[in-house]
Design a protein around this motif. Structure first.
Motif, short mmCIF file in Angstrom:
data_model
loop_
_atom_site.label_atom_id
_atom_site.label_comp_id
_atom_site.label_asym_id
_atom_site.label_seq_id
_atom_site.Cartn_x
_atom_site.Cartn_y
_atom_site.Cartn_z
N GLY A 128 0.90 -1.84 0.50
CA GLY A 128 -0.15 -0.23 0.44
C GLY A 128 0.99 1.01 0.11
O GLY A 128 0.68 2.42 0.21
N THR A 152 -3.41 5.40 -5.52
CA THR A 152 -3.69 5.75 -4.06
C THR A 152 -2.89 7.11 -3.86
O THR A 152 -1.92 7.41 -5.22
CB THR A 152 -2.43 4.24 -3.68
N GLY A 200 -0.60 -0.18 6.05
CA GLY A 200 -0.84 -0.85 5.00
C GLY A 200 -1.54 -1.60 5.45
O GLY A 200 -2.67 -2.62 6.01
#
Ligand SMILES: Cc1cc2nc3c(=O)[nH]c(=O)nc-3n(C[C@H](O)[C@H](O)[C@H](O)COP(=O)(O)OP(=O)(O)OC[C@H]3O[C@@H](n4cnc5c(N)ncnc54)[C@H](O)[C@@H]3O)c2cc1C
Length: 310
Positions: A128, A152, A200
């Motif tokens: 992430g 993201t 994450g």
């Protein structure tokens, strides 16, 4: 007769206000050295605190009428040629730690470079964060700008954010209190972020590495990352790509003085050599004018323009 204290420079006045300061004060620091565009005038005083307590002490004793601005790695800044009156705060090494924690979390200092955060997350098997591999800023800048790429955004990783406000008080903000939107946080403008708790998810290291390699490939082939630039100049207006509007308005390669609309990615302005802050800002405003004339869309600056004209 006593010298008139208002005639003293800020650089001379500050040390007496904060005798126990441990951080570094630099008068007349050229900001062109600290910003990606390599243009602009000096900060009247640059302060790099020794730690969070030092920052808090400094702010609690700084007269309220002294202008204050925080910079990170200067990758989203256009500094005007007259520089910044007042104090510019720049967090350094004492704020750059990155600590992996249980539960796919990271405690990250605001001065940590985004790229290092991506690498540390990969080493810890935390997914992430690969999008940070291609963003050349610090976490402080990412927290303020809600930096994002490749689907993201920073707001998807933030659990809570730590900072110090103008009065010197230490503050904590939840994700919701950061008021995130596209390239924007509505957290109080006076807060200097010192770090964040981020989260994450567990992921395979080889997959994370492949993701980071794809990010690097994209950057090298699609963006002028080796140029003196400030990244994307304008926000993408709802339903549009800024670069397409700029291209359609015939601005690709347009040049004013030493500033040019990148041939490679026309939402990037670049300093091709000898540009002033005024060249870059004037070019940006000319692009906005032409896009408005051509498409009716008003582009909004994503780059932060700071300081005063020469
Ligand atoms: C080649 C290139 C590619 C880029 N690609 C992307 C991208 O893909 N996605 C993206 O979102 N951005 C991108 N950017 C823009 C930029 O890297 C990001 O906005 C980044 O988050 C800015 O971080 P910085 O540390 O450089 O902040 P700066 O540019 O120094 O400052 C930006 C803003 O953050 C504030 N700020 C900085 N540190 C703090 C702090 N500690 N506390 C409070 N406020 C602070 C400043 O006051 C200012 O308002 C790119 C830039 C370049 C040059």
């Amino acid at each position: 007769m006593q010298p008139n204290s208002s005639a003293q420079s800020l650089g001379d006045r500050i040390p007496a206000l904060v005798p126990d300061l441990r951080g570094k004060l630099i008068p007349a620091q050229p900001l062109a050295d600290l910003a990606w565009f390599r243009v602009g005038g000096p900060a009247e005083v640059l302060f790099s605190p020794a730690d969070e307590n030092d920052l808090s002490y400094f702010l609690a004793n700084l007269p309220a009428d002294v202008p204050l601005y925080t910079i990170g790695l200067g990758s989203n800044l256009l500094v005007r040629d007259g520089g910044l009156p007042g104090v510019v705060i720049r967090l350094g090494k004492p704020f750059a730690a990155i600590e992996p924690l249980d539960g796919a979390r990271l405690r990250v200092g605001a001065a940590a470079a985004d790229k290092r955060v991506a690498l540390t997350a990969e080493e810890a098997g935390i997914g992430g964060f690969a999008f940070y591999f291609g963003i050349p800023g610090s976490i402080g800048g990412a927290l303020r700008m809600n930096a994002g790429a490749h689907g993201t955004e920073t707001c998807q990783r933030v659990v809570e954010v730590y900072g110090v406000d103008r009065s010197g008080a230490k503050r904590t903000f939840s994700n919701a209190e950061m008021g995130y939107a596209y390239r924007h946080s509505s957290a109080p403008a006076d807060v200097i972020f010192t770090g964040a708790l981020m989260e994450g998810f567990a992921a395979d290291k080889a997959e994370i590495r492949a993701e980071m390699a794809a990010v690097a490939e994209h950057r090298e082939t699609k963006q002028p990352i080796k140029s003196r630039t400030g990244g994307s100049t304008f926000k993408n207006p709802p339903g549009h790509s800024a670069w397409k509007l700029i291209d359609a308005a015939g601005c690709r390669g347009l040049q004013i003085g030493g500033a040019q609309v990148s041939e490679m990615h026309c939402n990037f302005l670049i300093n091709v050599g000898g540009a002033t802050g005024a060249d870059i800002e004037t070019l940006g405003e000319e692009v906005r004018r032409r896009v408005k004339e051509n498409s009716g869309v008003e582009l909004e600056w994503e780059i932060k323009r700071i300081g005063v004209a020469a």
